[in-house]
Design a protein around this motif. Structure first.
Motif, PDB file in Angstrom:
ATOM      1  N   ARG A   1     -18.452  28.991  -0.342  1.00  0.00           N
ATOM      2  CA  ARG A   1     -18.690  28.832   1.090  1.00  0.00           C
ATOM      3  C   ARG A   1     -17.410  28.469   1.830  1.00  0.00           C
ATOM      4  NH1 ARG A   1     -24.799  26.046   1.099  1.00  0.00           N
ATOM      5  NH2 ARG A   1     -25.763  27.787  -0.051  1.00  0.00           N
ATOM      6  N   GLY A   2     -16.542  27.722   1.173  1.00  0.00           N
ATOM      7  CA  GLY A   2     -15.263  27.417   1.801  1.00  0.00           C
ATOM      8  C   GLY A   2     -14.375  28.638   1.941  1.00  0.00           C
ATOM      9  N   LEU A   3     -14.471  29.543   0.978  1.00  0.00           N
ATOM     10  CA  LEU A   3     -13.641  30.740   0.990  1.00  0.00           C
ATOM     11  C   LEU A   3     -14.149  31.818   1.943  1.00  0.00           C
ATOM     12  CD1 LEU A   3     -12.954  31.137  -2.841  1.00  0.00           C
ATOM     13  CD2 LEU A   3     -11.203  30.753  -1.090  1.00  0.00           C
ATOM     14  N   TYR A   4     -15.465  31.984   2.012  1.00  0.00           N
ATOM     15  CA  TYR A   4     -16.011  33.177   2.661  1.00  0.00           C
ATOM     16  C   TYR A   4     -16.864  32.908   3.906  1.00  0.00           C
ATOM     17  CZ  TYR A   4     -14.241  35.028  -1.657  1.00  0.00           C
ATOM     18  OH  TYR A   4     -13.402  35.340  -2.680  1.00  0.00           O
ATOM     19  N   LEU A   5     -16.894  31.665   4.344  1.00  0.00           N
ATOM     20  CA  LEU A   5     -17.602  31.330   5.583  1.00  0.00           C
ATOM     21  C   LEU A   5     -16.617  30.771   6.600  1.00  0.00           C
ATOM     22  CD1 LEU A   5     -20.840  29.550   4.272  1.00  0.00           C
ATOM     23  CD2 LEU A   5     -20.539  31.970   4.842  1.00  0.00           C
TER      24      LEU A   5
ATOM     25  N   ARG B   1     -22.764  28.415  10.081  1.00  0.00           N
ATOM     26  CA  ARG B   1     -21.513  29.115   9.810  1.00  0.00           C
ATOM     27  C   ARG B   1     -21.764  30.618   9.740  1.00  0.00           C
ATOM     28  NH1 ARG B   1     -18.812  25.818   4.876  1.00  0.00           N
ATOM     29  NH2 ARG B   1     -21.001  25.439   4.324  1.00  0.00           N
ATOM     30  N   MET B   2     -20.720  31.387   9.531  1.00  0.00           N
ATOM     31  CA  MET B   2     -20.832  32.837   9.523  1.00  0.00           C
ATOM     32  C   MET B   2     -20.013  33.407   8.367  1.00  0.00           C
ATOM     33  SD  MET B   2     -19.806  35.524  12.585  1.00  0.00           S
ATOM     34  CE  MET B   2     -18.037  35.447  12.241  1.00  0.00           C
ATOM     35  N   VAL B   3     -20.542  34.451   7.718  1.00  0.00           N
ATOM     36  CA  VAL B   3     -19.798  35.136   6.666  1.00  0.00           C
ATOM     37  C   VAL B   3     -18.600  35.836   7.304  1.00  0.00           C
ATOM     38  CG1 VAL B   3     -19.898  36.861   4.840  1.00  0.00           C
ATOM     39  CG2 VAL B   3     -21.939  35.492   5.363  1.00  0.00           C
ATOM     40  N   LYS B   4     -17.435  35.640   6.734  1.00  0.00           N
ATOM     41  CA  LYS B   4     -16.223  36.241   7.283  1.00  0.00           C
ATOM     42  C   LYS B   4     -16.284  37.767   7.174  1.00  0.00           C
ATOM     43  CE  LYS B   4     -13.129  32.385   6.060  1.00  0.00           C
ATOM     44  NZ  LYS B   4     -11.972  31.976   5.207  1.00  0.00           N
TER      45      LYS B   4
END
Length: 295
Positions: A288-292, A65-68
């Motif tokens: 992780r759900g919020l920011y990835l 995944r990737m950091v938003k």
């Protein structure tokens, strides 16, 4: 010799406190958080008067995944922001600023947010004795190795001294109060540890975390930093050039000293985040759900 100047780079007196049940009770389900549309991703945020203002977005995690982009910002003092800079940050929708600076640092370099788009600023009043962060003796005689060693030894203490403020920052993130920015004076030591904790919690590999930390050597201008009001009367200006470079910059050994404490904790990094910052499995999943993102 112990110095009691308002040193722009280090220090605080906040102490760790026990695990916060309120954080642990938060639901795991994560509502979507998105950066404002039309903001081009950029590691260094283009600001006329910014100091080490960077976006933590774009980093890949261990699971792909990737950091938003546009949600997590790290910075130095924002005292130099111009009217155009404030307008740019307003468009980015920053809701909260966690200002890690001491009372004296904030007084020396105030930040005058305009009424429109003013974020909620969280800061603690505290003073500091900066002699604990440098070798004993005459600064004019300090060697680069002495300064490097003293700086590295200060990082484990910063983990403890700023535990309460890091906890509060994670509480804001868990509540979805983003975009969020966090800063100290130079944006490299207190802020550097904060960024390392966030990226670690999000699952970003260690070497990537360290690479982000080391970027301060490219994005900080030592001359401008030393010319700031908070450093105007500092005895650290008397340091030899090589020693001063290590003081106003970063070195891999500094952040590795903090990670040594984190890794030595029972359960390693995840155990440290759980026990010292109240981030159990549910909180980690929520972050992780919020920011990835999978994109």
């Amino acid at each position: 010799m112990r110095h009691r100047a308002s040193f722009a780079l280090l220090g605080a007196l906040a102490l760790a406190f026990p695990s916060n049940p309120a954080l642990q009770a938060r639901p795991v389900e994560a509502a979507p958080v998105a950066a404002p549309a039309g903001i081009a991703p950029s590691r260094v945020v283009p600001l006329q008067g910014g100091r080490n203002f960077r976006d933590l977005g774009g980093y890949r995690t261990g699971d792909g995944r990737m950091v938003k982009w546009g949600l997590l910002y790290r910075s130095g003092s924002m005292t130099g922001l111009t009217a155009d800079d404030y307008a740019s940050l307003e468009k980015r929708g920053i809701r909260v600023v966690c200002d890690l600076r001491s009372t004296a640092e904030r007084q020396a370099e105030p930040v005058n947010w305009p009424h429109a788009g003013t974020p909620r600023v969280l800061a603690d009043d505290y003073g500091m004795d900066n002699g604990q962060f440098l070798p004993k003796g005459d600064p004019r005689q300090f060697t680069a190795d002495q300064v490097r060693g003293a700086m590295a030894s200060s990082y484990p203490r910063l983990l403890t001294q700023f535990n309460s403020q890091y906890r509060r920052m994670f509480g804001e993130l868990l509540a979805g109060h983003a975009p969020l920015a966090f800063n100290c004076s130079a944006g490299k030591d207190r802020t550097g540890i904060g960024a390392a904790l966030i990226l670690t919690a999000l699952g970003v590999p260690r070497e990537t975390v360290i690479s982000d930390y080391m970027l301060s050597n490219q994005t900080l201008d030592p001359a401008k930093l030393m010319g700031g009001k908070a450093m105007a009367n500092s005895p650290f200006a008397a340091l030899p050039p090589e020693a001063l470079k290590l003081l106003v910059g970063v070195d891999r050994s500094y952040i590795e000293a903090a990670f040594a404490v984190i890794d030595a904790h029972q359960g390693g990094a995840m155990g440290y985040l759980r026990d010292e910052l109240g981030l159990g499995a549910g909180e980690i999943q929520r972050l992780r759900g919020l920011y990835l993102t999978r994109r």
